[in-house]
Motif scaffolding. Sequence first.
Motif, mmCIF file in Angstrom:
data_model
loop_
_atom_site.group_PDB
_atom_site.id
_atom_site.type_symbol
_atom_site.label_atom_id
_atom_site.label_comp_id
_atom_site.label_asym_id
_atom_site.label_seq_id
_atom_site.Cartn_x
_atom_site.Cartn_y
_atom_site.Cartn_z
ATOM 1 N N LEU A 72 99.354 -6.380 49.919
ATOM 2 C CA LEU A 72 98.970 -5.367 50.890
ATOM 3 C C LEU A 72 97.929 -5.970 51.834
ATOM 4 C CD1 LEU A 72 98.941 -2.399 51.922
ATOM 5 C CD2 LEU A 72 97.091 -1.990 50.258
ATOM 6 N N ASP A 73 98.265 -6.032 53.123
ATOM 7 C CA ASP A 73 97.289 -6.475 54.118
ATOM 8 C C ASP A 73 96.259 -5.380 54.309
ATOM 9 O OD1 ASP A 73 98.421 -8.931 54.587
ATOM 10 O OD2 ASP A 73 99.328 -8.393 56.510
ATOM 11 N N LEU A 74 94.994 -5.704 54.073
ATOM 12 C CA LEU A 74 93.896 -4.775 54.296
ATOM 13 C C LEU A 74 93.357 -4.910 55.711
ATOM 14 C CD1 LEU A 74 92.054 -5.393 50.916
ATOM 15 C CD2 LEU A 74 93.663 -3.545 51.464
ATOM 16 N N LEU A 75 93.469 -6.124 56.255
ATOM 17 C CA LEU A 75 93.065 -6.423 57.627
ATOM 18 C C LEU A 75 93.912 -7.592 58.101
ATOM 19 C CD1 LEU A 75 90.901 -6.010 59.956
ATOM 20 C CD2 LEU A 75 89.702 -7.929 58.906
ATOM 21 N N ARG A 93 93.055 -12.787 57.933
ATOM 22 C CA ARG A 93 93.883 -11.802 57.232
ATOM 23 C C ARG A 93 93.277 -11.616 55.846
ATOM 24 N NH1 ARG A 93 98.585 -12.264 53.961
ATOM 25 N NH2 ARG A 93 98.721 -14.452 54.510
ATOM 26 N N ILE A 94 93.059 -10.353 55.464
ATOM 27 C CA ILE A 94 92.536 -10.027 54.148
ATOM 28 C C ILE A 94 93.629 -9.272 53.405
ATOM 29 C CG2 ILE A 94 90.747 -8.818 52.848
ATOM 30 C CD1 ILE A 94 88.932 -9.141 55.320
ATOM 31 N N TRP A 142 90.470 -18.103 50.779
ATOM 32 C CA TRP A 142 89.351 -17.839 49.875
ATOM 33 C C TRP A 142 89.829 -16.699 48.998
ATOM 34 C CZ3 TRP A 142 86.233 -13.678 48.623
ATOM 35 C CH2 TRP A 142 85.037 -13.979 47.951
ATOM 36 N N VAL A 143 89.847 -16.914 47.683
ATOM 37 C CA VAL A 143 90.404 -15.920 46.777
ATOM 38 C C VAL A 143 89.363 -15.520 45.733
ATOM 39 C CG1 VAL A 143 91.473 -17.633 45.233
ATOM 40 C CG2 VAL A 143 92.431 -15.340 45.383
ATOM 41 N N ILE A 199 91.467 -13.971 51.321
ATOM 42 C CA ILE A 199 91.106 -14.008 52.733
ATOM 43 C C ILE A 199 91.659 -15.307 53.313
ATOM 44 C CG2 ILE A 199 89.224 -14.024 54.410
ATOM 45 C CD1 ILE A 199 87.554 -12.520 52.287
ATOM 46 N N PHE A 200 92.490 -15.176 54.323
ATOM 47 C CA PHE A 200 93.125 -16.320 54.983
ATOM 48 C C PHE A 200 92.498 -16.489 56.357
ATOM 49 C CE2 PHE A 200 96.114 -14.426 52.060
ATOM 50 C CZ PHE A 200 96.625 -15.518 51.376
ATOM 51 N N PHE A 201 92.137 -17.742 56.701
ATOM 52 C CA PHE A 201 91.468 -17.988 57.972
ATOM 53 C C PHE A 201 91.720 -19.430 58.398
ATOM 54 C CE2 PHE A 201 88.664 -18.976 54.500
ATOM 55 C CZ PHE A 201 88.011 -20.152 54.868
ATOM 56 N N GLN A 202 91.567 -19.668 59.675
ATOM 57 C CA GLN A 202 91.684 -21.012 60.224
ATOM 58 C C GLN A 202 90.322 -21.653 60.159
ATOM 59 O OE1 GLN A 202 94.768 -22.054 61.174
ATOM 60 N NE2 GLN A 202 93.947 -24.116 61.319
#
Length: 109
Positions: A18-21, A27-28, A51-52, A101-104
């Motif tokens: 579930l994408d929270l953001l 993307r969280i 980051w998990v 949390i996924f980020f560049q």
Amino acid sequence: MHNMFENIPADLTHEHFLDLLNTPNVRIERILSKGHSSPEQGWYDQEQDEWVLVLQGEGSLVFADGQVVTLNVGDFLHIPAHTLHKVTHPKPDDLTVWLAIFFQHADSS
């Protein structure tokens, strides 16, 4: 207001994502696992850093270099982009709630 532990599906035959953001930069995601592991073949090879954090339960990450990291409640880990990894669950009947949390990364191109 929302709660991480609400709206948990009764049927968790498959992992639940579930994408929270979801924005262009981050993307969280809430991930619900109940005995799920990555497929035998192949690895996660993500374009973004991850980051998990384990909020409930436990799970293990297996890396292509053979390293195994078990995460329990409150444990978190940074996984740089393109770090080959898989997920395993040492307790197949327990629910694990992950926050990812996924980020560049600034140094990534």
